[in-house]
Design a protein around this motif. Structure first.
Motif: not given
Length: 228
Positions: A26, A30, A55, A159
């Motif tokens: 994540g 991101t 996300l 994220a």
């Protein structure tokens, strides 16, 4: 330490490792996305929209992938248990001999292996064969819904950091702040994953940080080029 307790500890460690890896994914995915968009535009709204979309897409994708993967694993384990159950019903003596041979291969004398096999068979033949022959705990088959939810939560948690780091500062500080925060977070993930896996910490941290730095460098360069 009993086999049940060892298995439970092993399961918890596997979940922790999976959570750390999900958070790591994540963070990197991101961060690469928002830094790339920040290289193309200074619009906070555009960066935020891209980050939120990334996300959601990433979290749902990793959850779906984990559900499919664990479902396939669970189906395979259930099929193996069904086959073993059928063989025990149709050929009990052959299965007892097989269990004896497996125990003997683990270092027991033939006499002791036979005695242990007989006792295990009397107690729970399917469980004995599942553990010794198949390496499966019938009481702890993987749950695909648990795996999907855990992956979704871990990815989302990772994220959020680069998303917050990119939208809070002013235009001139967005990329440096995000890069710094992400590299620190990746270093921490590397430390935790190394400790959980009993691996060298320095190598794990270097690998994590280098991968994240490379991802952000490439996406920022591409975003800058597209923005101009």
């Amino acid at each position: 330490m009993t086999d049940t307790r060892s298995a439970a500890i092993g399961t918890r460690l596997n979940w922790l490792r999976a959570g750390v890896l999900g958070a790591n994914d994540g963070i990197i995915s991101t961060a690469g996305l928002v830094v790339g968009v920040a290289g193309a535009t200074t619009s906070r709204a555009a960066i935020l929209a891209a980050g939120v979309a990334g996300l959601l897409a990433g979290a749902l994708s990793i959850a779906a992938g984990e559900y499919v993967s664990v479902s396939s694993q669970r189906d395979s384990e259930k099929a193996a248990l069904d086959l073993e159950r059928r063989e025990l019903a149709e050929e009990p003596e052959a299965e007892l001999a097989e269990l004896t041979a497996l125990l003997a291969a683990r270092g027991l004398s033939p006499e002791l292996a036979r005695e242990a096999a007989e006792q295990l068979t009397e107690r729970d033949a399917l469980r004995a064969h599942a553990r010794v022959e198949l390496g499966i705990n019938p009481d702890e088959l993987a749950n695909p819904w648990h795996a999907a939810f855990a992956s979704l939560v871990a990815f989302t948690a990772g994220a959020v950091l680069p998303l917050v780091a990119i939208v809070l500062p002013g235009a001139s500080g967005r990329v440096p702040v995000t890069v710094g925060a992400v590299l620190v977070a990746l270093a921490l993930c590397g430390v935790v994953s190394a400790r959980l896996g009993g691996a060298p910490v320095g190598r794990a941290v270097l690998r994590n940080v280098a991968g994240g730095a490379l991802a952000m460098s490439v996406t920022y360069a591409v975003g800058t080029r597209l923005g101009t």
